[in-house]
Design a protein around this motif. Sequence first.
Motif, PDB file in Angstrom:
ATOM      1  N   GLY A  11       3.975  -0.179  -8.713  1.00 15.97           N
ATOM      2  CA  GLY A  11       3.396  -0.026  -7.391  1.00 15.97           C
ATOM      3  C   GLY A  11       3.440  -1.273  -6.536  1.00 15.97           C
ATOM      4  N   GLN A  12       4.069  -2.316  -7.004  1.00 15.43           N
ATOM      5  CA  GLN A  12       4.181  -3.537  -6.212  1.00 15.43           C
ATOM      6  C   GLN A  12       5.649  -3.887  -6.032  1.00 15.43           C
ATOM      7  OE1 GLN A  12       1.599  -6.574  -6.397  1.00 15.43           O
ATOM      8  NE2 GLN A  12       0.068  -5.018  -6.113  1.00 15.43           N
ATOM      9  N   ILE A  13       5.958  -4.360  -4.867  1.00 19.76           N
ATOM     10  CA  ILE A  13       7.328  -4.798  -4.645  1.00 19.76           C
ATOM     11  C   ILE A  13       7.439  -6.236  -5.124  1.00 19.76           C
ATOM     12  CG2 ILE A  13       9.094  -5.290  -2.933  1.00 19.76           C
ATOM     13  CD1 ILE A  13       8.166  -2.945  -1.341  1.00 19.76           C
ATOM     14  N   VAL A  14       8.313  -6.444  -6.047  1.00 21.67           N
ATOM     15  CA  VAL A  14       8.432  -7.760  -6.679  1.00 21.67           C
ATOM     16  C   VAL A  14       9.811  -8.326  -6.399  1.00 21.67           C
ATOM     17  CG1 VAL A  14       8.454  -8.970  -8.883  1.00 21.67           C
ATOM     18  CG2 VAL A  14       6.877  -7.067  -8.513  1.00 21.67           C
ATOM     19  N   VAL A  15       9.841  -9.596  -6.057  1.00 21.99           N
ATOM     20  CA  VAL A  15      11.109 -10.246  -5.747  1.00 21.99           C
ATOM     21  C   VAL A  15      11.443 -11.236  -6.844  1.00 21.99           C
ATOM     22  CG1 VAL A  15      12.363 -11.669  -4.108  1.00 21.99           C
ATOM     23  CG2 VAL A  15      10.698 -10.007  -3.305  1.00 21.99           C
TER      24      VAL A  15
ATOM     25  N   ARG B  77       0.861  -1.176   0.000  1.00 20.23           N
ATOM     26  CA  ARG B  77       0.000   0.000   0.000  1.00 20.23           C
ATOM     27  C   ARG B  77       0.886   1.210   0.000  1.00 20.23           C
ATOM     28  NH1 ARG B  77      -3.483  -1.010   4.561  1.00 20.23           N
ATOM     29  NH2 ARG B  77      -4.488  -3.009   4.281  1.00 20.23           N
ATOM     30  N   ARG B  78       0.408   2.212  -0.612  1.00 23.26           N
ATOM     31  CA  ARG B  78       1.240   3.401  -0.702  1.00 23.26           C
ATOM     32  C   ARG B  78       1.202   4.114   0.644  1.00 23.26           C
ATOM     33  NH1 ARG B  78       3.278   6.757  -4.754  1.00 23.26           N
ATOM     34  NH2 ARG B  78       2.812   5.157  -6.257  1.00 23.26           N
ATOM     35  N   ALA B  79       2.336   4.119   1.285  1.00 23.55           N
ATOM     36  CA  ALA B  79       2.414   4.871   2.531  1.00 23.55           C
ATOM     37  C   ALA B  79       2.430   6.353   2.191  1.00 23.55           C
ATOM     38  CB  ALA B  79       3.679   4.488   3.280  1.00 23.55           C
ATOM     39  N   ALA B  80       2.198   7.168   3.163  1.00 24.99           N
ATOM     40  CA  ALA B  80       2.265   8.613   2.901  1.00 24.99           C
ATOM     41  C   ALA B  80       3.602   8.934   2.276  1.00 24.99           C
ATOM     42  CB  ALA B  80       2.101   9.363   4.216  1.00 24.99           C
ATOM     43  N   GLN B  81       3.603   9.772   1.318  1.00 27.07           N
ATOM     44  CA  GLN B  81       4.823  10.011   0.557  1.00 27.07           C
ATOM     45  C   GLN B  81       5.919  10.574   1.433  1.00 27.07           C
ATOM     46  OE1 GLN B  81       6.069   9.489  -2.353  1.00 27.07           O
ATOM     47  NE2 GLN B  81       4.287   8.348  -3.028  1.00 27.07           N
ATOM     48  N   VAL B  82       7.100  10.079   1.206  1.00 26.06           N
ATOM     49  CA  VAL B  82       8.265  10.662   1.864  1.00 26.06           C
ATOM     50  C   VAL B  82       8.465  12.055   1.297  1.00 26.06           C
ATOM     51  CG1 VAL B  82      10.741  10.455   2.045  1.00 26.06           C
ATOM     52  CG2 VAL B  82       9.316   8.436   2.246  1.00 26.06           C
TER      53      VAL B  82
ATOM     54  N   ASP C 224      13.094   7.652  -3.918  1.00 28.79           N
ATOM     55  CA  ASP C 224      13.542   7.098  -5.194  1.00 28.79           C
ATOM     56  C   ASP C 224      12.893   5.735  -5.427  1.00 28.79           C
ATOM     57  OD1 ASP C 224      14.861   6.232  -7.410  1.00 28.79           O
ATOM     58  OD2 ASP C 224      16.823   6.058  -6.456  1.00 28.79           O
ATOM     59  N   GLU C 225      11.941   5.686  -6.328  1.00 34.43           N
ATOM     60  CA  GLU C 225      11.213   4.443  -6.534  1.00 34.43           C
ATOM     61  C   GLU C 225      11.967   3.457  -7.415  1.00 34.43           C
ATOM     62  OE1 GLU C 225       7.174   5.100  -7.650  1.00 34.43           O
ATOM     63  OE2 GLU C 225       6.666   5.592  -5.574  1.00 34.43           O
ATOM     64  N   SER C 226      13.102   3.870  -7.918  1.00 34.65           N
ATOM     65  CA  SER C 226      13.853   2.917  -8.740  1.00 34.65           C
ATOM     66  C   SER C 226      14.842   2.124  -7.897  1.00 34.65           C
ATOM     67  CB  SER C 226      14.605   3.664  -9.834  1.00 34.65           C
ATOM     68  OG  SER C 226      15.649   4.421  -9.240  1.00 34.65           O
ATOM     69  N   ALA C 227      14.826   2.339  -6.613  1.00 30.50           N
ATOM     70  CA  ALA C 227      15.795   1.663  -5.742  1.00 30.50           C
ATOM     71  C   ALA C 227      15.501   0.180  -5.685  1.00 30.50           C
ATOM     72  CB  ALA C 227      15.747   2.260  -4.334  1.00 30.50           C
ATOM     73  N   ALA C 228      16.554  -0.584  -5.472  1.00 26.90           N
ATOM     74  CA  ALA C 228      16.425  -2.031  -5.419  1.00 26.90           C
ATOM     75  C   ALA C 228      17.045  -2.562  -4.138  1.00 26.90           C
ATOM     76  CB  ALA C 228      17.129  -2.664  -6.621  1.00 26.90           C
ATOM     77  N   VAL C 229      16.619  -3.749  -3.764  1.00 24.52           N
ATOM     78  CA  VAL C 229      17.194  -4.427  -2.608  1.00 24.52           C
ATOM     79  C   VAL C 229      17.598  -5.817  -3.056  1.00 24.52           C
ATOM     80  CG1 VAL C 229      16.824  -5.264  -0.268  1.00 24.52           C
ATOM     81  CG2 VAL C 229      15.662  -3.192  -1.043  1.00 24.52           C
TER      82      VAL C 229
END
Lengths: 263, 349
Positions: free
Chosen positions: B339-343, B215-220, B286-291
Amino acid sequence: MTGTVVTVTSGKGGVGKTTTTANLGTALAMADQRVVVIDADIGLRNLDIIMGLESRVVYNLVDVIEGRCALHQALIRDKRVEELYLLPASQTRDKNAIAPDQMMTVAQELQEMADYVLIDSPAGIELGFQNAVAPASEVLTVTTPEVSALRDADKVIYLLERDMGIEPRLIINRYNPRLVRRGDMLSRHDILDILSVDLLGVVPDDDNIIISTNRGRPVALDRNVYVARAYHNIAQRLLGYNVPLLQFQEKSWKDRMRSLFSF
Amino acid sequence: MEEADSATVEGHSSALKKADPAKRNSSTPPLEDQPKATFEALEENSEEGTVYSGVPDLRIKGRGEGVIVQVSDDQGTWDEALRLLRSHLERAGGFFDGQEISLSLGRRRLQTDELSRLDQLLAGRNMSLLEIRSLNPHTRQSARDLELPLTVRETPSGGRDSADPDLVYDSARWEVRLGEEVPHPTDDGEEQAPGSNALSQPRILSGRKVIAKTRRAAQVEPEEEPLVLAPSYLYRGTLRSGQVLRHAGTVIVVGDVNPGGQVISGGDVYIWGKLRGVIHAGAMGDESAAVGALEFEPIQLRIAGHIAITPKSESNEPGRWFWKRSSSGKAEMARLINGQIVVDPWDLS
């Protein structure tokens, strides 16, 4: 001779610090060491109870620090073993009663006359814990094989590494090999995987421990009881000997018979 | 499973985890106080002939118990910096009044009269100096002459933040705020049909369940200036429970992140070890960040303003069901896609 100060901590409460301290102290004394155990859990003292010395407590750690008595007056000698002494905590004060440097003074004085000074730390990471670890040159962290105990142990290990530069050694308590085999309990390897510290010993979950605690007779006193061997092995390892880990099996037929007919 | 061995107690260690807990920084120390990425070696005489031209870069940051004012040390005159500061403070209304501020000057060289003008400016608004951080010996002497509070030692590299002993490293001293409420991620483990989002890259979602709905948390809060990438930070060692590592740029951990440990990064986060803690990548928006991690089992994962958890494993592997979280045993990487975190398996090709 200068003895070694060893503090027994855990972070989480109820994992067996006091029981471990009592039994380890007893085992070391039975190995011809002169041992003083200090109860640092001021306000909620119980080391004297499980050692069966409660009725002989007159003075305590806070009395010594505040100068109401001499150190030797507060020490209680456990008559069952050669050279085992207890310095009890106060039941009426709380953990703010003493400071780390005061604890260090007491420990240093005891170091002069004993081979080992074992300090039973209270649970938590606040002043009580800080007091207990301040004089330590060696720390033992006790954990049970459960996730919450591990989390707290990890935090404690971090604090010890950060603030004291000491890496503690681990004692896994209440280990149940049967549950581990079934996959219902974390194994020794899982635990070490997370905590990555050296393992000093594993104590199995055994009814005899609780029974002996309630009686005020640490189980290490009875060498013929299987679980007592775990404590003696840990004592030997502390002394520097390389002792293999116990092979955990089901209860011996003697123990099973005994539990059938009960006490 | 075990206990049948008569192994001696040597300690269970693997090279990875027994890394020295005294962390060693990477060879290029990340910059703490300078918004521009300059890597000049510290030379005490280099400011002798500095001519400050241009507009000074001045940043005011709120941080927990105080305010930090950073002034760039190679641009703009001090007078202009003071003018900027005054106008900032006026625009803020009474917001900063009464505050103690930390002043970060980098290598800027200042005389006593210049510093005292700052002091007067602050005093006029009932503000005071908590500390002055300076790399310039002349400035430090000026501060001493005026009896202004100096930090004892100032190094350009990162280090322990003394205010927060659990903080392993904090480069830019920014606080990440996810908004007043962080919504609880749901654990319904909904299966997302591969390709349902018209994904153009074929190797995404290859046989891997999409982890919990996000879910989209309040924007940083976005930075007002364009995001300047801070250099990466390398941490060698295991992050234990209670430890936090914060860095504005990409973070690489050679070691494990234990449950209870946290990494907060403005960029990517790569764990060369077991990831079992909480990671926040792209924490500045930064929404392009990866883990990425060699063993990917985080308790919670956050990328920019999105948050997700991994569902618990349903495998029958003994001893694992309450412990491992869907670890496939291979290196994996998480990214934000639509909008989804995908692994995904960490495809190094």
